[in-house]
Design an enzyme around this catalytic site. Structure first.
Site: not given
Ligand code: ADP
Length: 666
Positions: A116, A200, A235, A291
């Site tokens: 990431k 973040e 999440h 993927r």
């Molecule tokens: P993972 O790879 O573990 O699924 P992601 O980065 O794709 O993690 O984030 C998954 C979810 O987490 C997002 O869809 C959102 O709901 C929440 N999320 C991620 N980053 C943020 C953020 N900066 N602020 C609020 N919610 C977030």
């Protein structure tokens, strides 16, 4: 095009890939673990190779074994599905070294996007908008704390190698940071073997909007529109849809173009998903998944395209079948992830055998992607997803109605499921209005959580009738076996042996005990239910189906009995009642000691409590890691920890007594 491919996965995605390969005339090789010898994907493939023991590390995650299987069977390419080896750059490299095509993006793209932190750096350079954050190499507590302070609370701590919401922690104030960092590190290490973190800004009301992209080796990159995956729990996506509701044409075009720009920035080839958060009219890049995504079927439903076919064509070196302007969308699609999990116990995965499994009928409007059949087991070894229920219709409203009726028709017995929870989401007026954001489930938790509402009279009536019908049949069986035509047991229909012509039944509905009195009448029965008295008739129709008539109204129901447990499917909802049998109750009582037991098999990560400690209700006592997630075992009441039976690192079976706890008398 390939003649034969190996599918390096299991469950619904393996079955889904095999289906497309078969349609294209490509032979398939499945791989499996000892636990999956009888699994659906193994039965579906043309050939199957045993990899090793149940543990994924020794089977599905063992790159060497997978490549050896491909070589041995002469497979020319490997489709990794999602999860397992799908985003593993070393595996992709090893495939290439063995002369096997990896059906996925180039190694470089996996490497950059697999982190990431690295992907955010690259996307920042490419001008893709991002959430403010720290993605640096300095992983010291001090560096992360400083970053968090600069960004401003609340912040989100994430595993750099993350996926599936694992290792993620929301931190509202500086004081909570150290503990969150430690927990996230542990979870990240366990899940990904990599404990690097990033911090973040935590957006408070974002939507999750992601773009399906596709590239080929001839420099073409297109997008297949967006999906909204805002309906999440911890999440993790629960319900997804395409297109994203309520986007303006400009916003839609903008996010599609941003997805294509992101893909071009890494010279992307194959299927990928660029994920954004969307808040106050702005998109923020969060990550790219290199993927096929779990929720790809909603895109297939609105575009009429087969994404696995596209993956195979691209991997075989062909150009993308369509140019951007040739890709059309029509209608609206939803996907609901049906899980074997128990919403009444914090959504813990629920394991067991699927004793009765009746998915809704498939057709143009309904698609069920599954990897299990009736009789199969949901085990602790793998993801407890039972199926992806996908629906399509011309409008969002119509598609949502399809979703509700398909969920109402879904019958599962043997494990707990989240179907009732999905029904609550699909019926929620805010969701119906398309006003989704990632906090939806949490905000509407009370409405969505399994209703503590008592079982309705109609359901009780069905339960009582199913018991009566079963008893009548039992009596008939006995009579037939006795061979005596004059046996009094032959008077089965009226049960005239019973002097006062009635029968008392009792059921347990959670903690409640409900009595039903059944009076025999010449025509059927008369039922005394808690709220009313009804005239009833019932007839078994086989396969658990029961035709019931209550006060003249007929309805169909299904009752699946497992021991004393009645699984009832009435009016599109599932209920579970126990036939109240004093002997069974005594046995159950004996089992419930004063200990705290492991809700599922797992590993003890940390013992927080000490022997003899006096703790308050809710105090964390022990952390258990199960299915790659941490579960904190908390004090059920104020009391004393009398004994601790395990140490950090110990493996514990389901139901193992972890600690002895004495509840304080106050
Ligand atoms: P993972 O790879 O573990 O699924 P992601 O980065 O794709 O993690 O984030 C998954 C979810 O987490 C997002 O869809 C959102 O709901 C929440 N999320 C991620 N980053 C943020 C953020 N900066 N602020 C609020 N919610 C977030």
């Amino acid at each position: 095009m390939f003649d034969k491919i190996l599918v390096a996965n299991r469950g619904e995605i393996a079955c889904r890939v095999i289906r497309t390969a078969r349609r294209m005339g490509i032979a398939t090789v499945a791989v499996y673990s000892e636990a999956d010898a009888g699994a659906m994907h193994v039965a579906m493939a043309d050939e199957a190779v045993l990899l090793g023991p149940a543990a994924a590390r020794e089977s599905y995650l063992d790159a060497g074994k997978v490549i050896a299987a491909a070589t041995a069977t002469g497979a020319q390419a490997v489709h990794p599905g999602y999860g397992f080896l799908s985003e593993n750059a070393e595996f992709a490299e090893a495939c290439a070294a063995a002369g096997i095509v990896f059906i996925g993006p180039p190694v470089h793209a996996i490497q950059v996007m697999g982190s990431k932190a690295a992907s955010k750096r690259l996307m920042g350079e490419a001008g893709v908008p991002m959430v403010p954050g720290y993605h640096g190499d300095d992983q010291s507590g001090a560096a992360l704390e400083k970053a968090a302070a600069e960004i401003g609370f609340p912040v989100l701590v994430k595993a750099s190698a993350g996926g599936g919401g694992k290792g993620m922690r929301i931190v509202n104030e500086a004081g909570e940071l150290a503990e969150a960092l430690a927990g996230a590190r542990r979870e990240a290490k366990a899940a990904f073997g990599d404990d690097r973190l990033l911090v973040e800004k935590y957006l408070t009301r974002p939507r999750h909007v992601e773009v399906q992209v596709f590239g080929d080796r001839h420099g073409n990159v297109v997008h297949l529109f967006e999906r909204d995956c805002s309906i999440q729990r911890r999440h993790q996506k629960v319900v997804e849809e395409a297109p994203a509701p309520g986007l303006t044409a400009e916003a839609r075009a903008h996010v599609g173009a941003a997805g294509v720009a992101a893909a071009k920035a890494v010279a992307y080839v194959g299927a990928g998903t660029v994920e954004f958060l969307y808040e106050d009219g702005r998109f923020y890049f969060i990550e790219m998944n290199t993927r096929l995504q779990v929720e790809h079927p909603v895109t297939e439903m609105i575009t009429g395209l087969d994404l696995v076919e596209w993956q195979l064509r691209v991997a075989a070196g062909q150009e993308l079948p369509l140019r951007q302007e040739e890709i059309r969308r029509r209608g609206h699609a939803f996907e609901a992830r049906v899980y074997a999990e128990d919403p009444t116990r914090g959504f813990l995965p629920s394991t067991g055998r699927l004793r009765h499994l009746r998915p809704p009928a498939e057709g143009v409007h309904v698609r069920v992607d599954t990897g299990v059949r009736e009789g199969d087991a949901v085990t602790v070894h793998y993801d407890p997803m039972i199926a992806k229920l996908v629906v399509w219709d011309e409008t969002r409203d119509a598609a949502l109605r399809r979703l509700r009726s398909a969920l109402a028709a879904y019958q599962v017995v043997g494990v707990s499921t989240n179907i009732g929870f999905l029904q609550a989401i699909a019926s929620h007026p805010v969701f119906a209005a398309g006003e989704v954001d990632t906090g939806f489930i949490e905000r509407h938790g009370a409405l969505l959580s399994p209703a503590a509402e008592p079982v309705p009279d109609t359901v009780l009536a069905v339960a009582a009738l199913s018991v009566m019908v079963e008893r009548a049949r039992e009596v008939e069986r006995v009579a037939r076996r006795s061979g005596d035509p004059f046996s009094p047991w032959h008077a089965a229909a009226g049960w005239r042996l019973n002097d006062d012509n009635h029968h008392d039944l009792a059921f347990r509905d959670g903690d409640r005990r409900v009595a039903v009195t059944v009076h025999y009448r010449a025509e059927g029965w008369l039922l005394d239910l808690p709220e009313r008295r009804v005239a009833a008739k019932a007839e078994a129709e086989g396969d658990g189906r029961l035709a019931v008539e209550l006060d003249g109204t007929r309805r169909g129901a299904t009752v699946v009995r497992v021991g004393e447990e009645l699984n009832l499917f009435v009016d599109g909802r599932a209920w579970r009642l126990l036939l109240d049998d004093p002997a069974a109750r005594a046995a159950a009582h004996e089992m419930a000691g004063g200990g705290l037991t492991a809700p599922m098999p797992g590993k003890v990560v940390q013992v927080i409590a000490t022997r003899g400690a006096v703790v308050e209700r809710g105090a964390p006592l022990l952390i258990l890691e199960a299915m790659k997630m941490e579960h904190t075992i908390k004090a059920p009441a104020n009391g004393t920890v009398r004994e601790i039976h395990f140490r950090a690192g110990d493996q514990v079976p389901e139901g193992a007594e972890l600690l002895e706890f004495e509840v304080a008398e106050d």
